[in-house]
Write an enzyme that holds these catalytic residues in place. Structure first.
Site, PDB file in Angstrom:
ATOM      1  N   GLU A  76      -0.555  -7.344 -12.463  1.00 48.98           N
ATOM      2  CA  GLU A  76       0.008  -6.132 -13.080  1.00 48.98           C
ATOM      3  C   GLU A  76       1.519  -6.229 -13.007  1.00 48.98           C
ATOM      4  O   GLU A  76       2.072  -6.461 -11.931  1.00 48.98           O
ATOM      5  CB  GLU A  76      -0.433  -4.853 -12.359  1.00 48.98           C
ATOM      6  CG  GLU A  76      -1.864  -4.453 -12.580  1.00 48.98           C
ATOM      7  CD  GLU A  76      -2.199  -3.108 -11.923  1.00 48.98           C
ATOM      8  OE1 GLU A  76      -1.302  -2.253 -11.806  1.00 48.98           O
ATOM      9  OE2 GLU A  76      -3.355  -2.925 -11.512  1.00 48.98           O
ATOM     10  N   ASN A  77       2.173  -6.020 -14.138  1.00 49.54           N
ATOM     11  CA  ASN A  77       3.621  -5.922 -14.201  1.00 49.54           C
ATOM     12  C   ASN A  77       3.946  -5.386 -15.587  1.00 49.54           C
ATOM     13  O   ASN A  77       3.397  -5.860 -16.577  1.00 49.54           O
ATOM     14  CB  ASN A  77       4.268  -7.299 -13.988  1.00 49.54           C
ATOM     15  CG  ASN A  77       5.778  -7.285 -14.237  1.00 49.54           C
ATOM     16  OD1 ASN A  77       6.278  -8.009 -15.098  1.00 49.54           O
ATOM     17  ND2 ASN A  77       6.507  -6.479 -13.507  1.00 49.54           N
TER      18      ASN A  77
END
Length: 475
Positions: free
Chosen positions: A372-373
């Site tokens: 996740e980013n």
């Protein structure tokens, strides 16, 4: 030098933030369905307000979300057009076992995910599947008090056995518990925990943590038994703490705060409770009830890789006069005066991602995966419906440069990168649609109104080019 030619580029979603169809296909009710919009959302997530059914006075965005339940064929086609090598998604436990404790699984739910995996395979997209992305059947919360109860371990084990067996050959990359450290900060969101007045909250949390860690080890064990090709990872809400000043007290506090999260991965990746955690339990009168064989199980079934979310770094101080706080991924933090912030107050720190990768690789020496980013922002379509989201492109470019440096210059072993919310979805923290992360715009507002029509943003074409060039073309 560059990235490994098999580097897994892709995007990430969660069932509860994208699927909708909460009452379709014989699905049962889950804790994450019951997070309402509005001020009360945070109290529900924290387990302070008990909400185990829908209240007609509130709007629940997860009920319909972006209706991926009925749009997944089109969505996967768009992911394939971007060139995804992998797609991170989660299985909703209550699609497979509506109440969580049935003897036989729900065939309609099993078939739904099978169809998704077959579709991904058609486009040579590797599924990366989270078993529990903040997902607890409501019936198990009512019956057993959720993860505070040891009975959850066997029920989760049965769920894992079912999906590993059914999807053998279709899925080989698995994650056990999403952001497992979130249980300390949002216990109902993270683990379906609701507190009573008489509860010793830390005791309840850490006992639930132990049950999840045992369940994670069992999931890893079963995955390897069912298919030796399976690779299982743990998942941390990542981002290290900086000391606010070079006062030794601030530095010591930063170490302490990092350990709060590392505890989970220390157990999952190294196979034992670290001494600092045992001392903390002693100090704070926390007594973890264990069964015979628990410690051996943890030791024998560590994860194959470590995945984490990264949105920003954090700052901590022991100086009470420093009161400037900033928002973040549930965790609040002291504001860092050297960083810019997003529209939601999340601080932007690409170098912090490189640092986090190095700290974790030094600590565990296992392959890492950024799962996740991304940048949550308000996207405004122009008169032709186009979205020029250069701010998102810039954010992602800087973070890709940072992780490439960690790989190419520092020698970190990185398996892949999946941006959060590759298609616009419901925000976990606020329940909003206006906080958008995607390369794909979804016509839906904070009240759930809209056609849910999909359209490509400028970043769609940019990310397509990034993947095509294996991260070499970032312009």
């Amino acid at each position: 030098m560059g990235l490994n030619p098999n580097f897994l580029w892709g995007g990430a979603t969660a069932a509860n933030q994208s699927e909708g169809g909460y009452n379709l296909g014989n699905r049962g009710l889950s804790n994450v369905d019951l997070l309402p919009m509005g001020k009360i959302r945070e109290e529900v997530m924290a387990g302070k307000v008990k909400m185990l059914d829908f209240d007609p006075n509130y709007y629940y965005p997860a009920k319909q979300a972006i209706d991926m339940y009925q749009h997944y064929l089109d969505d996967i086609k768009l992911f394939a057009e971007m060139g995804f090598k992998t797609y991170r998604m989660s299985i909703s436990w209550t699609r497979i076992f509506p109440n969580g404790d049935e003897e036989t699984p729900n065939e309609e739910g099993l078939k739904f995910y099978e169809n998704i995996f077959l579709q991904l395979r058609k486009y040579n997209i590797e599924p990366l599947v989270t078993l529990a992305h903040f997902d607890v059947p409501v019936e198990l919360i009512k019956k057993y008090g959720s993860w505070r109860n040891r009975k959850m371990v066997a029920l989760f084990e049965n769920y894992c056995q079912t999906v590993f067996t059914r999807y053998k050959g279709l899925v080989k990359y698995w994650l056990t518990f999403n952001e497992i450290n979130m249980i300390l900060h949002a216990p109902f969101l993270g683990a379906g925990l609701v507190f009573e007045d008489e509860d010793h909250e830390q005791q309840v949390k850490y006992q639930a943590v132990h049950h999840q860690l045992i369940a994670s080890a069992l999931a890893t064990k079963i995955a390897h038994e069912v298919d030796p090709e399976n690779k299982v990872g743990c998942m941390l809400a990542g981002g290290n703490y900086y000391p606010y000043s070079c006062r030794p007290e601030d530095y010591a506090k930063a170490i302490e705060k990092d350990r709060e999260s590392f505890l989970f991965i220390d157990v999952q990746a190294r196979g034992a409770y670290p001494n600092y955690a045992l001392k903390k339990f002693q100090r704070e009168n926390i007594h973890i009830i264990m069964e015979r064989g628990d410690l051996e199980l943890l030791k024998s079934h560590t994860v194959d890789f470590i995945s984490f979310s990264y949105y920003s770094s954090r700052v901590v101080t022991t100086d009470d006069s420093v009161t400037h706080e900033t928002a973040g991924n549930i965790f609040k933090s002291v504001k860092n005066p050297y960083l810019k912030s997003s529209e939601w107050g999340w601080q932007i720190d690409p170098l912090g991602l490189r640092s986090a990768l190095n700290v974790m690789y030094d600590r565990y020496q296992k392959p890492l995966f950024i799962v996740e980013n991304g940048l949550g922002a308000i996207d405004r379509p122009d008169e032709n419906g186009n979205i020029e989201d250069d701010y998102r492109i810039d954010y992602l470019r800087q973070h890709i440069k940072a992780f490439k440096a960690a790989v190419e210059e520092d020698g970190v072993e990185l398996m892949g990168y999946t941006t959060w919310g590759c298609i616009d979805l419901v925000s976990a923290t606020k329940g909003e649609m206006s906080k958008r992360y995607g390369f794909i715009y979804v016509d839906c507002d904070n009240e759930g109104k809209g056609t849910r029509k999909r359209s490509k943003k400028k970043s769609f074409y940019w990310y397509q080019k990034v993947i095509q060039s294996n991260g070499e073309d970032l312009d």
